[in-house]
Write a protein that holds these residues in place. Structure first.
Motif, mmCIF file in Angstrom:
data_model
loop_
_atom_site.group_PDB
_atom_site.id
_atom_site.type_symbol
_atom_site.label_atom_id
_atom_site.label_comp_id
_atom_site.label_asym_id
_atom_site.label_seq_id
_atom_site.Cartn_x
_atom_site.Cartn_y
_atom_site.Cartn_z
ATOM 1 N N SER A 31 2.800 -0.078 6.995
ATOM 2 C CA SER A 31 1.293 0.345 7.115
ATOM 3 C C SER A 31 0.612 -0.282 5.835
ATOM 4 O O SER A 31 1.411 -0.513 4.914
ATOM 5 C CB SER A 31 1.222 1.907 7.176
ATOM 6 N N GLY A 32 -0.880 0.081 5.870
ATOM 7 C CA GLY A 32 -1.465 -0.361 4.719
ATOM 8 C C GLY A 32 -1.154 0.531 3.327
ATOM 9 O O GLY A 32 -0.663 -0.097 2.080
ATOM 10 N N GLY A 33 -1.116 1.868 3.543
ATOM 11 C CA GLY A 33 -0.559 2.643 2.626
ATOM 12 C C GLY A 33 0.901 2.264 2.077
ATOM 13 O O GLY A 33 1.011 2.338 0.667
ATOM 14 N N GLN A 36 0.546 -0.802 -0.079
ATOM 15 C CA GLN A 36 -0.018 -0.531 -1.283
ATOM 16 C C GLN A 36 1.130 -0.049 -2.359
ATOM 17 O O GLN A 36 1.196 -0.327 -3.350
ATOM 18 C CB GLN A 36 -1.008 0.504 -1.284
ATOM 19 N N ARG A 37 1.996 1.026 -1.981
ATOM 20 C CA ARG A 37 2.922 1.598 -2.704
ATOM 21 C C ARG A 37 4.049 0.329 -3.101
ATOM 22 O O ARG A 37 4.492 0.644 -4.063
ATOM 23 C CB ARG A 37 3.467 2.637 -2.014
ATOM 24 N N ASP A 54 -7.318 -2.701 -8.715
ATOM 25 C CA ASP A 54 -8.567 -2.911 -7.808
ATOM 26 C C ASP A 54 -8.417 -2.030 -6.250
ATOM 27 O O ASP A 54 -7.825 -2.349 -5.715
ATOM 28 C CB ASP A 54 -8.954 -4.222 -7.602
ATOM 29 N N GLU A 55 -9.223 -0.909 -6.409
ATOM 30 C CA GLU A 55 -9.232 -0.118 -5.100
ATOM 31 C C GLU A 55 -7.596 0.216 -4.647
ATOM 32 O O GLU A 55 -7.371 -0.071 -3.666
ATOM 33 C CB GLU A 55 -10.104 -0.855 -4.244
ATOM 34 N N PRO A 56 -7.035 0.717 -5.628
ATOM 35 C CA PRO A 56 -5.447 1.050 -5.045
ATOM 36 C C PRO A 56 -5.288 2.010 -4.214
ATOM 37 O O PRO A 56 -4.138 1.803 -3.550
ATOM 38 C CB PRO A 56 -4.934 1.303 -6.393
ATOM 39 N N ASP A 67 -0.282 11.917 -4.308
ATOM 40 C CA ASP A 67 1.127 11.481 -5.009
ATOM 41 C C ASP A 67 0.759 10.275 -5.833
ATOM 42 O O ASP A 67 1.642 10.152 -7.102
ATOM 43 C CB ASP A 67 2.026 11.215 -3.753
ATOM 44 N N ILE A 68 -0.091 9.363 -5.191
ATOM 45 C CA ILE A 68 -0.382 8.363 -6.186
ATOM 46 C C ILE A 68 -1.050 8.627 -7.295
ATOM 47 O O ILE A 68 -0.963 8.070 -8.399
ATOM 48 C CB ILE A 68 -1.033 7.060 -5.256
#
Length: 251
Positions: A31-33, A36-37, A54-56, A67-68
């Motif tokens: 997934s997108g999330g 990202q991780r 940039d917009e992480p 969490d992030i």
């Protein structure tokens, strides 16, 4: 790098970012999330001296954002400098030690989150920090007090300061209080108005009051229940002299 060291580092960073269960998956199935991780893990495993983001959290579910954020705070405490670009005012407040607001390619204000968002230099910064009450006023000294007058219809009492002859004044929505009966206590700024709109908001309820000028007010759901008001209800609004802030620019 030694294969065992690689394995150890991958396991450590995957555990830290809670993506160990993704190590055997193909990226097209993430997934997108999750992507990202994984991207963050790929960067951190190289032990960078500077982290550019940039917009992480743009594609991360709300449940994972905390969490992030926790990870970013821990990295920063360990000495890693992070440059974090975001359109989200709440992210800036919760993460940054220094904020720089950029408009049309120029940094227009720099400071701690408290300095920048409690004393915005102009309308652009104020809007970014969520302020919705803007009034074009003329400043004058009357009866020993500084006042900000809107088109001659309503005048606000201001704190002592050096004001220009005219400009913009802002009031944060949570600084304004609503009363369903005329207050018996003395308030420097107290105005009678009519409720025009009521909407749910992340803070509880957002109420728009017309008291000669439109005021947007944020109140908690519990306080709203106690007020027992509806659209077209007659109310009084109050706020302290410190709530009115004069902007330096009209941008």
């Amino acid at each position: 790098t030694d294969r065992n060291e690689i394995k150890s580092k991958v396991k450590a960073i995957a555990d830290e970012l809670n993506i160990s269960h993704l190590l055997d998956r193909f990226t097209i199935n993430l997934s997108g999330g999750e992507l990202q991780r994984v991207a963050l893990a790929r960067t951190l495993i190289t032990s960078p001296r500077l982290l550019l983001l940039d917009e992480p959290m743009a594609s991360i579910d709300a449940s994972l954002k905390d969490d992030i954020k926790r990870i970013f705070r821990q990295l920063n405490k360990k000495g890693l400098t992070i440059v974090h670009v975001t359109h989200d005012y709440r992210e800036a407040v919760s993460l940054a030690t220094i904020v720089g607001v950029i408009h049309n390619g120029h940094i227009i204000q720099v400071g701690t989150p408290s300095e920048v968002f409690s004393k915005p230099v102009n309308k652009f910064v104020a809007r970014y920090s969520g302020i919705r009450n803007f009034f074009r006023v003329k400043f004058s000294r009357e009866e020993g007090n500084w006042k900000a007058r809107c088109d001659g219809t309503i005048a606000f009492v201001m704190k002592e300061d050096n004001y220009p002859s005219e400009g913009l004044m802002i009031i944060r929505s949570n600084e304004i209080k609503i009363h369903n009966t005329e207050p018996t206590d003395r308030y420097e700024n107290c105005f009678k108005g009519i409720v025009k709109e009521i909407y749910p908001s992340e803070y509880g309820m957002e109420v728009t009051v017309d008291a000669g000028e439109k005021f947007n007010v944020d109140i908690s759901a519990d306080n709203f229940k106690l007020l027992d008001i509806n659209e077209l209800s007659e109310v009084w609004i109050t706020f302290p002299v410190e709530a009115g802030i004069a902007l330096q620019g009209n941008l």
